[in-house]
Design a protein around this motif. Structure first.
Motif, short mmCIF file in Angstrom:
data_model
loop_
_atom_site.label_atom_id
_atom_site.label_comp_id
_atom_site.label_asym_id
_atom_site.label_seq_id
_atom_site.Cartn_x
_atom_site.Cartn_y
_atom_site.Cartn_z
N PHE A 320 1.09 -1.17 0.50
CA PHE A 320 -0.08 0.07 0.01
C PHE A 320 1.14 1.17 -0.17
O PHE A 320 2.32 1.06 0.56
N PRO A 321 0.32 2.71 -0.72
CA PRO A 321 -0.88 2.57 -1.51
C PRO A 321 -0.75 1.42 -2.49
O PRO A 321 0.07 1.44 -3.32
N LYS A 336 -8.68 4.39 -8.85
CA LYS A 336 -8.64 5.28 -7.08
C LYS A 336 -7.46 4.92 -6.42
O LYS A 336 -6.54 2.90 -7.26
N LYS A 337 -6.88 5.31 -5.93
CA LYS A 337 -5.32 4.73 -4.82
C LYS A 337 -6.43 4.28 -3.48
O LYS A 337 -7.49 5.05 -3.21
N ALA A 338 -6.07 3.43 -3.02
CA ALA A 338 -6.60 2.65 -2.16
C ALA A 338 -4.83 2.58 -1.25
O ALA A 338 -4.54 2.07 -1.26
N SER A 339 -5.25 3.29 -0.11
CA SER A 339 -4.23 3.03 1.08
C SER A 339 -3.77 2.21 2.27
O SER A 339 -2.87 2.01 2.72
N SER A 340 -4.75 1.60 2.05
CA SER A 340 -5.29 0.19 3.60
C SER A 340 -6.11 -0.47 2.93
O SER A 340 -6.55 -0.53 2.13
N GLU A 343 -10.01 0.53 2.41
CA GLU A 343 -9.99 1.46 1.27
C GLU A 343 -10.05 -0.04 -0.26
O GLU A 343 -10.91 0.22 -0.92
N LYS A 362 0.84 -2.19 -8.61
CA LYS A 362 1.39 -1.28 -8.00
C LYS A 362 1.69 0.56 -8.02
O LYS A 362 1.60 1.19 -9.17
N PHE A 363 1.37 0.99 -6.74
CA PHE A 363 1.85 2.47 -7.08
C PHE A 363 3.12 3.52 -7.26
O PHE A 363 3.88 3.42 -6.57
N TRP A 392 -2.22 13.30 -7.43
CA TRP A 392 -1.45 12.02 -8.25
C TRP A 392 -1.85 11.50 -9.61
O TRP A 392 -1.00 10.70 -9.86
#
Length: 488
Positions: A320-321, A336-340, A343, A362-363, A392
């Motif tokens: 994460f993210p 969209k970005k998931a940080s956990s 999410e 992968k971010f 971002w």
């Protein structure tokens, strides 16, 4: 002899003793990309559901990315999803149907089933072959209204195994045997003549791929090359054949009129950007990821999400993210970005309600994305798209109101790192021969392809700032070259 693979929804859908060919479920086919690696089987997709983003849909989509020849293709699935998408075929089909009247004893049935282009009787074989030329599908059902001596087609649709009678299943298996003993044939093409270019636009679109002012600039460049450029809108489908070529400058989607225009142009033998196959390939990130991986084009580490069980795999593999994507989205929407883990679960649960598959990647944070334009397999333009302020992505849809875009910085092709161009060209050539915008991230670990766009931005003063009017000249020449090959 060609090998054949039959895809089914359930393994019990087809009697294994009735055919010598390999039978597997569409789920197994989707889950195991290495199956048949190094082979080029002919795939017959007998899924009971060909709806958009169903397993049946993805089976044909990914068969194409794996180099497998498949029927029905996703183009056929889309064509038959709505009457308005196939109505241009009806006049020719109805004429062929009515020519069968005498052989049918004067009466045309209200329902006709066609299996692999084979009719229930020789009397309607001519119609069945033409139907199969238009729509290559294992089993088709035609609803017919016969009034005042003229038979009209009310509906053309797929006939799944689950809805076949026992007698129809027996006939279907016999037709399957006949078909698989034949040589694979390509579908028909149609040609039309004249010498001007139509440009499909929506004057009210919020984020069009080209501004009207940019298209006016192209028209001035094209005029010097003996080409007339005329804007058309979605109301002009009926007069599309009056033009010689089509350039689509609306945001494309296979579920709206842009796909209908591309398909009609292709059927008329017109050079078209975007062509239907490029639209299908580029608008789906599941397909793009597998196609790039198969062709060893670098992409970010990726996990396919088909259900809740895959979320833990994504979290462990990517950390994460991470970035979660709906397969068909544009202009940073549906990304969209998931940080956990929480999410990720909430977002995936919401999106899986509408799509059987999602993509997790992968971010890779960067200050900009490279956008390399590729036309006809060669680089066309180069630009940096900068991230939207305090965001971002290059477009921020989360602030409410109008989308906020980042800036840009244009480059000449000579001033662009060669390794960036090389990766972009390799990616675009996997898709086709048209116009593509390849988005790449340049990191310390290397260059990664994020997306290949079939409908890239092309604006005067931005994408053409590096190479100037050569961009527009080469675009015009791309169409001219194809017209001249047709002898127009």
């Amino acid at each position: 002899m060609a090998s054949w693979v039959i895809l089914v929804g359930r393994i019990s859908d087809v009697d294994h003793s009735a055919t010598p060919h390999k039978i597997i479920t569409n789920r197994d086919y989707l889950a195991h990309p290495a199956l048949f690696r190094g082979q080029r089987p002919n795939v017959i997709n007998l899924s009971n559901n060909y709806g958009y983003q169903s397993r049946g849909y993805y089976a044909s989509l990914l068969a194409s990315s794996r180099g497998h020849r498949v029927i029905p293709t996703v183009e056929t699935m889309i064509d038959l999803s709505e009457r308005k998408l196939y109505e241009n075929a009806l006049p020719e089909l109805e004429q062929a149907l009515n020519r069968c009247r005498k052989e049918l004893g004067g009466e045309i049935p209200s329902r006709l089933t066609v299996f692999f282009g084979i009719a229930p009787s020789k009397a309607s074989d001519r119609f069945a072959r033409l139907l199969f030329d238009w729509f290559r599908a294992p089993a088709l059902e035609v609803a017919i209204r016969d009034e005042k001596g003229w038979a009209s087609i009310r509906k053309i649709g797929f006939l799944p195994l689950a809805r076949m009678s026992e007698a129809e299943k027996e006939r279907f298996v016999a037709c399957l045997g006949t078909y698989t003993s034949r040589e694979w044939r390509d579908s028909r093409t149609r040609t039309q003549a004249r010498y001007s270019f139509a440009t499909l636009v929506d004057p009210n679109e919020e984020l069009p791929p080209s501004a009207i002012s940019s298209l006016r600039h192209w028209a001035r460049v094209a005029e010097k090359m003996g080409v007339e450029v005329e804007p058309i809108t979605k109301k002009d489908l009926a007069r599309l054949a009056n033009y010689d070529a089509l350039f689509i400058r609306e945001t494309t989607a296979i579920s709206n009129h842009t796909y209908r225009f591309a398909r009609r142009a292709q059927q008329e033998g017109m050079p078209v950007i975007d062509d239907p196959l490029s639209m299908i390939r580029c608008t789906n990130k599941v397909y793009l990821n597998e196609l790039m991986t198969l062709n060893k084009v670098p992409v970010p580490p990726t996990v396919m999400i088909a259900g809740p069980a895959d979320l833990e795999i994504a979290a462990q593999t990517l950390g994460f993210p991470l970035v979660l994507k709906i397969p068909d989205s544009s202009f940073s929407r549906g990304v969209k970005k998931a940080s956990s883990p929480a999410e990720l679960k909430a977002l995936a649960t919401q999106w899986l309600a509408d799509s059987d598959l999602l993509i997790a990647q992968k971010f890779l944070p960067t200050e900009y994305d490279w956008r390399i334009g590729v036309l006809g397999g060669e680089p066309l333009f180069s630009v940096h798209y900068l991230m939207a302020k305090k965001h971002w992505q290059i477009v921020n849809h989360e602030r409410g109101g109008k989308p906020v875009e980042g800036g840009f910085k244009s480059f000449t092709l000579a001033g662009t790192p060669q390794h960036v161009i090389d990766v972009a060209v390799r990616a675009a050539r996997c898709i086709g021969d048209g116009l593509y915008g390849v988005d790449l991230k340049e990191t310390a670990e290397g260059v990664y392809v994020i997306e290949v766009n079939d409908n890239p931005n092309l604006d005067h003063g931005c994408e053409d700032a590096g190479e100037k009017d050569v961009v527009w000249q080469r675009l015009t020449q791309w169409f001219i070259d194809r017209l001249e090959r047709q002898g127009r």
